[in-house]
Scaffold this motif. Structure first.
Motif: not given
Length: 461
Positions: A347-358, A360-365
């Protein structure tokens, strides 16, 4: 302790049948619980502790036996929990505190530590992002009502009564926020007692507040309306840039993948999916030969194309094995996988190759699924209202509830549902129940789509 199933051969009926019982062995004592199932000795398999396929009703009988096994295991677990709770309560009532912890408590009391300092220490010990955010909400609420709060030496029953009264005035009965604040308050107090910052006392706790049911269930008619909209529009496929269709596809895919939580679904990569062909278990008369006509029967077994995924729940860390019927979700997977690599997210929620802090990951989700939820309700709101007269707002967590309730209506045993969605169970249930086979999972997935899909839709069954 050892819990097992056995055929009680000391009791034999006129038709040469004996009762199947649950045998409990503990420290030389044996107790047996009758299941109400009778079986002939030649049809009992002592290795697998089950009724063999020579008995025409073996499937039904094994389900009944497993159900009794779960009841016995659950009752024993309850006894163990109650006994341990009683022991711990007596230890607290007698002030059974080791000298080191008692000294630490006196040091904390003498130092004048305040309740807000205690909240900060509790937050430092929390590693899960969502849990920490919950304590931040509690900290803001407590500071707005009590400032830095009382010192630990001044926390008594009168202070707890005051906190309970403030909560009752701030939030109505059954409010989830009232439950949230109360549970965090009790957790902070328990943290202080466990770490020797306060004397142990079972009286220093707020009462548990009952939360009103959130009402996340969709009726069968509402689910049929959602499936109808998607499969009627997806006759010629769809593009993932079509956000309304994408919102429908993700909801149906989530149900197909056994109600995965949004964070677990968004974390899947295309390479995690494996397309397999499963065959129904062979149930013959025991005369199968390697060569000869009997072997031809193997080729006539029912087969099914499935998608298998091995993943885990981020919430609990529990393993989840997904087996989904491929045909009805083929149009969805074709659109999601077209022109993309194996290490791309499904699912195009996260991007391949990018690192996410917890954070930032939660906010993007949260941002992605909030947009998807808005698009989903824009598409299905009018249709659900027209078909069912309902005006509820649908979120993606509804897919998990919808999956559980739909397969429950298909008479799937509760312990199977518990296994499929990755819920935690007691240690006894994990130890003594047989695992769910991939074929059984595939049958559940197929029957769910047969129930909800329109018969003339693409991928119709």
């Amino acid at each position: 302790m050892r819990i097992s199933k056995e055929l009680f051969r000391d009791d034999v009926s006129d038709d040469d049948c004996s009762p199947v019982v649950i045998r409990i062995f503990h420290r030389g004592m044996v107790r047996r619980v009758a299941t109400g199932v009778w079986c002939r000795g030649c049809d009992w398999n002592p290795c697998s502790e089950s009724v063999a396929c020579g008995d025409a009703d073996h499937s039904y009988k094994n389900c009944v036996i497993d159900d009794y096994m779960r009841r016995v295991a659950g009752r024993i677990q309850d006894w163990i929990d109650d006994y341990l709770s009683g022991c711990l309560s007596r230890m607290a009532d007698r002030d059974f505190i080791v000298e080191r912890e008692a000294q630490a408590a006196f040091v904390a009391l003498d130092s004048g530590m305040r309740f807000m300092d205690l909240i900060e220490k509790k937050m430092e010990s929390v590693r899960v992002l969502n849990t920490r955010r919950g304590y931040e909400t509690f900290r803001r609420y407590f500071r707005s009502r009590y400032g830095e709060g009382p010192s630990l030496r001044d926390i008594d029953k009168e202070f707890l009564n005051d906190v309970a009264a403030v909560l009752e005035s701030d939030y109505p009965p059954g409010s989830s926020m009232r439950h949230h604040i109360g549970s965090r308050f009790n957790s902070v107090l328990s943290f202080a007692m466990d770490n020797g910052l306060m004397p142990v006392s079972s009286a220093l706790r707020l009462p548990k507040y009952r939360v009103r049911h959130a009402g996340r269930n969709l009726s069968e008619e509402e689910l049929r309306a959602i499936f109808r909209i998607f499969y009627v529009r997806a006759v010629d496929g769809f593009d993932i840039t079509d956000f309304p269709m994408m919102s429908l596809a993700v909801f149906i895919l989530d149900m197909a993948f056994q109600g995965l939580a949004p964070v677990d679904l968004a974390s899947l990569r295309i390479g995690d999916l494996r397309l397999q062909t499963l065959y129904a278990p062979f149930k013959g008369d025991g005369k199968l030969k390697i060569f000869g006509e009997e072997n031809n029967g193997m080729r006539k077994r029912e087969s099914m194309r499935v998608v298998e995924v091995e993943t885990f729940r981020r919430k609990t860390g529990g393993h989840v094995s997904v087996v989904a019927f491929h045909e009805p979700i083929r149009v969805i997977l074709d659109a999601l996988c077209a022109g993309r690599d194996q290490d791309d997210f499904l699912i195009p929620c996260f991007r391949k190759g990018e690192s996410y802090t917890p954070e930032r990951r939660q906010n993007r989700l949260a941002n992605y699924f909030n947009r998807m939820t808005g698009a989903l309700n824009a598409v299905v709101g009018e249709a659900i209202s027209a078909y069912c007269g309902s005006t509820k707002r649908v979120t993606y967590y509804y897919a998990r509830h919808a999956y559980c309730n739909t397969i429950d209506s298909l008479d799937v045993p509760r312990f199977v549902i518990q296994t499929l969605v990755g819920h935690k169970s007691t240690v006894l249930e994990k130890s003594y129940l047989r695992p769910i086979s991939p074929w059984e999972q595939a049958c559940v997935s197929r029957d769910m789509f047969r129930l909800l899909m329109p018969p003339d839709a693409v991928g119709g069954l």
